[in-house]
Design a protein around this motif. Structure first.
Motif, PDB file in Angstrom:
ATOM      1  N   SER A   1      -0.657   4.426  -6.373  1.00  0.00           N
ATOM      2  CA  SER A   1      -1.730   3.429  -6.412  1.00  0.00           C
ATOM      3  C   SER A   1      -3.023   3.991  -5.839  1.00  0.00           C
ATOM      4  CB  SER A   1      -1.303   2.173  -5.652  1.00  0.00           C
ATOM      5  OG  SER A   1      -0.957   2.488  -4.300  1.00  0.00           O
ATOM      6  N   ARG A   2      -2.949   4.742  -4.750  1.00  0.00           N
ATOM      7  CA  ARG A   2      -4.143   5.329  -4.152  1.00  0.00           C
ATOM      8  C   ARG A   2      -4.657   6.487  -5.002  1.00  0.00           C
ATOM      9  NH1 ARG A   2      -1.906   5.866   2.070  1.00  0.00           N
ATOM     10  NH2 ARG A   2      -1.789   3.627   2.539  1.00  0.00           N
ATOM     11  N   LYS A   3      -5.865   6.373  -5.469  1.00  0.00           N
ATOM     12  CA  LYS A   3      -6.556   7.433  -6.216  1.00  0.00           C
ATOM     13  C   LYS A   3      -5.908   7.767  -7.556  1.00  0.00           C
ATOM     14  CE  LYS A   3      -8.281   9.625  -1.997  1.00  0.00           C
ATOM     15  NZ  LYS A   3      -8.393  10.891  -1.217  1.00  0.00           N
ATOM     16  N   GLY A   4      -4.847   7.048  -7.948  1.00  0.00           N
ATOM     17  CA  GLY A   4      -4.226   7.289  -9.245  1.00  0.00           C
ATOM     18  C   GLY A   4      -3.559   8.646  -9.387  1.00  0.00           C
ATOM     19  N   THR A   5      -3.145   9.228  -8.269  1.00  0.00           N
ATOM     20  CA  THR A   5      -2.533  10.564  -8.292  1.00  0.00           C
ATOM     21  C   THR A   5      -1.147  10.522  -8.930  1.00  0.00           C
ATOM     22  OG1 THR A   5      -3.646  10.887  -6.179  1.00  0.00           O
ATOM     23  CG2 THR A   5      -2.087  12.585  -6.861  1.00  0.00           C
TER      24      THR A   5
ATOM     25  N   GLU B   1       0.841  -8.184  -4.315  1.00  0.00           N
ATOM     26  CA  GLU B   1       0.148  -8.220  -3.024  1.00  0.00           C
ATOM     27  C   GLU B   1       0.043  -6.820  -2.460  1.00  0.00           C
ATOM     28  OE1 GLU B   1       0.975 -11.157   0.185  1.00  0.00           O
ATOM     29  OE2 GLU B   1       2.346 -12.015  -1.283  1.00  0.00           O
ATOM     30  N   VAL B   2      -1.137  -6.482  -1.937  1.00  0.00           N
ATOM     31  CA  VAL B   2      -1.328  -5.162  -1.325  1.00  0.00           C
ATOM     32  C   VAL B   2      -2.038  -5.339   0.025  1.00  0.00           C
ATOM     33  CG1 VAL B   2      -2.152  -2.807  -1.616  1.00  0.00           C
ATOM     34  CG2 VAL B   2      -1.607  -4.179  -3.632  1.00  0.00           C
ATOM     35  N   PRO B   3      -1.272  -5.526   1.100  1.00  0.00           N
ATOM     36  CA  PRO B   3      -1.896  -5.588   2.426  1.00  0.00           C
ATOM     37  C   PRO B   3      -2.585  -4.256   2.746  1.00  0.00           C
ATOM     38  CG  PRO B   3       0.361  -6.393   2.475  1.00  0.00           C
ATOM     39  CD  PRO B   3       0.163  -5.747   1.138  1.00  0.00           C
ATOM     40  N   GLU B   4      -3.484  -4.274   3.686  1.00  0.00           N
ATOM     41  CA  GLU B   4      -4.226  -3.071   4.048  1.00  0.00           C
ATOM     42  C   GLU B   4      -3.274  -1.960   4.485  1.00  0.00           C
ATOM     43  OE1 GLU B   4      -7.847  -1.636   7.030  1.00  0.00           O
ATOM     44  OE2 GLU B   4      -7.242  -3.748   6.939  1.00  0.00           O
ATOM     45  N   GLY B   5      -3.480  -0.777   3.949  1.00  0.00           N
ATOM     46  CA  GLY B   5      -2.661   0.377   4.302  1.00  0.00           C
ATOM     47  C   GLY B   5      -1.409   0.537   3.468  1.00  0.00           C
ATOM     48  N   ALA B   6      -1.108  -0.445   2.614  1.00  0.00           N
ATOM     49  CA  ALA B   6       0.094  -0.361   1.778  1.00  0.00           C
ATOM     50  C   ALA B   6      -0.191   0.431   0.511  1.00  0.00           C
ATOM     51  CB  ALA B   6       0.599  -1.755   1.424  1.00  0.00           C
ATOM     52  N   ALA B   7       0.858   0.954  -0.102  1.00  0.00           N
ATOM     53  CA  ALA B   7       0.700   1.758  -1.324  1.00  0.00           C
ATOM     54  C   ALA B   7       2.004   1.756  -2.104  1.00  0.00           C
ATOM     55  CB  ALA B   7       0.293   3.193  -0.978  1.00  0.00           C
TER      56      ALA B   7
ATOM     57  N   ALA C   1      -7.890   6.759 -12.344  1.00  0.00           N
ATOM     58  CA  ALA C   1      -8.337   5.906 -11.246  1.00  0.00           C
ATOM     59  C   ALA C   1      -7.116   5.217 -10.644  1.00  0.00           C
ATOM     60  CB  ALA C   1      -9.327   4.870 -11.776  1.00  0.00           C
ATOM     61  N   GLY C   2      -7.232   4.743  -9.423  1.00  0.00           N
ATOM     62  CA  GLY C   2      -6.112   4.069  -8.780  1.00  0.00           C
ATOM     63  C   GLY C   2      -5.874   2.682  -9.351  1.00  0.00           C
ATOM     64  N   TYR C   3      -4.879   2.011  -8.826  1.00  0.00           N
ATOM     65  CA  TYR C   3      -4.595   0.635  -9.230  1.00  0.00           C
ATOM     66  C   TYR C   3      -4.294  -0.187  -7.978  1.00  0.00           C
ATOM     67  CZ  TYR C   3       0.279   2.393  -8.983  1.00  0.00           C
ATOM     68  OH  TYR C   3       1.456   2.976  -8.586  1.00  0.00           O
ATOM     69  N   GLY C   4      -4.370  -1.500  -8.135  1.00  0.00           N
ATOM     70  CA  GLY C   4      -4.196  -2.353  -6.964  1.00  0.00           C
ATOM     71  C   GLY C   4      -3.788  -3.762  -7.334  1.00  0.00           C
ATOM     72  N   GLU C   5      -4.007  -4.668  -6.406  1.00  0.00           N
ATOM     73  CA  GLU C   5      -3.571  -6.046  -6.572  1.00  0.00           C
ATOM     74  C   GLU C   5      -4.128  -6.657  -7.852  1.00  0.00           C
ATOM     75  OE1 GLU C   5      -4.075 -10.053  -3.899  1.00  0.00           O
ATOM     76  OE2 GLU C   5      -3.413  -8.214  -2.872  1.00  0.00           O
ATOM     77  N   GLY C   6      -3.229  -7.288  -8.623  1.00  0.00           N
ATOM     78  CA  GLY C   6      -3.617  -7.921  -9.877  1.00  0.00           C
ATOM     79  C   GLY C   6      -3.474  -7.041 -11.094  1.00  0.00           C
TER      80      GLY C   6
END
Length: 369
Positions: A204-208, A171-177, A220-225
């Motif tokens: 997760s943000r921008k894959g940094t 789960e990634v709520p808005e603003g989370a990382a 690239a970044g990563y996220g939910e799932g």
């Protein structure tokens, strides 16, 4: 007298599997991660080896029961340059019986060599080696963040070989990382992984990718799932340690009826001794696709799977042996799950070496009880 290096060629760690097979404590899960304020550090020398019962018998201490997951629900947290390692009576320690039967030691500190560090029987997220505000799932294979960046490490680390583990973003709520990867025991638990020299992370943000608070473009970044993979390669070198530290020479402190070794981190000394490990590499994977080499020639040391979270993102971990997206055959890796049994053998070897090398001193200590 034996040295660590001489025993490398004469005694195989794997030969200890049989004699240590009954020393592990199974971790069946079913414990809820604790929330709330960070507990104060355990008491110092004044609490060391506090006697139990009327005469402070050692066998009463040995009778203390642990929860099914093998770790006290209430426990001290590693912080402020100190670490706390759960101890259990060592039935094979010299003079154990004489010590238990003695009436002369009431009120005196319990010698650390009569105990041994408790080695978990499986690789999970550590309850004590984390920021207290993180919420650990009952099976200790998932964690949810809270507010600012903070971190949890796994129960086991690796210092040589090629190892792999996975994490899935639930789960990634808005603003989370998240910043996930590998960190040493000295990484700051109240900061993102990669904040200092002891950690290497993938954001997760921008894959940094991050190390020493310096972010560089990686993927690239990563996220939910998404399911992420983390592979580390640590070649042997002339200064590689083949056994961990023994804690038998450390002081024992009591917290909530359990004994712990108190070990000082000496972070500044560790910073001064940092040396790159030639040939070492870290790779990150996203849904089975290798994103390329993230770091090379990282600092030599013992690295733990590490998860740092910002706000209430939830990440689950998989230490193997069965992975959703195992690396290709070109990487001859081992799953982190295999480290549990190996760690028991290595810790047993470290303890045996200490008892052998200090036999004369322990005998004098016994006479002075």
């Amino acid at each position: 007298m034996y040295s660590h290096q001489s025993t490398r060629f004469h005694i195989s760690i794997l030969n200890l599997k049989f004699i240590t097979s009954k020393m592990s404590v199974p971790l069946a899960g079913n414990v809820k991660g604790r929330q709330g304020k960070r507990r104060p550090a355990v008491g110092g020398a004044a609490d060391a080896g506090a006697p139990l019962g009327k005469k402070g018998r050692g066998n009463e201490l040995g009778a203390l029961k642990l929860p099914s997951h093998g770790y006290p629900t209430e426990h001290p947290f590693n912080k402020d340059g100190y670490r706390y390692i759960l101890a259990e009576p060592d039935p094979h320690a010299p003079f154990r019986q004489e010590f238990d039967e003695s009436n002369e030691w009431s009120g005196k500190p319990i010698p650390g060599w009569l105990y041994r560090s408790l080695c978990p029987g499986g690789v999970l997220l550590a309850l004590h080696d984390r920021a207290p505000q993180l919420k650990i799932a009952e099976d200790r294979l998932a964690v949810t963040g809270e507010k600012g960046y903070c971190m949890v490490r796994a129960t086991h680390g690796v210092s040589r070989g090629t190892w792999y583990w996975e994490a899935s973003v639930e789960e990634v709520p808005e603003g989370a990382a998240a910043r996930l990867g590998w960190g040493r025991r000295y990484t700051n638990l109240q900061a993102p992984l990669g904040y200092d020299k002891f950690g290497y992370s993938w954001r997760s943000r921008k894959g940094t990718r991050f190390h020493e608070s310096r972010g560089k473009h990686y993927s690239a970044g990563y996220g939910e799932g998404d399911t992420l993979g983390f592979l580390i390669i640590l070649p042997d070198s002339s200064s590689t340690k083949y056994t961990p530290n023994t804690y038998k020479d450390r002081p024992l402190v009591k917290f909530k009826s359990h004994l712990y070794y108190e070990d000082k981190d000496n972070i500044q000394e560790s910073l001064n001794n940092l040396k790159p490990l030639p040939g070492s590499r870290i790779y990150f994977f996203k849904n089975g696709e290798c994103q390329g080499e993230a770091f090379t020639d990282i600092y030599q040391g013992c690295y733990y799977p590490s998860v740092s979270l910002h706000k209430n993102i939830t990440v689950s971990v998989n230490f193997g042996p069965n992975f959703k997206h195992p690396p290709s055959s070109e990487f001859k890796y081992r799953p982190m799950s295999e480290k549990a049994e190996e760690a028991i053998c290595e810790q047993t070897m470290a303890d045996l070496l200490y008892l052998t090398e200090n036999e004369g001193k322990l005998r004098l200590d016994n006479f002075n009880l």
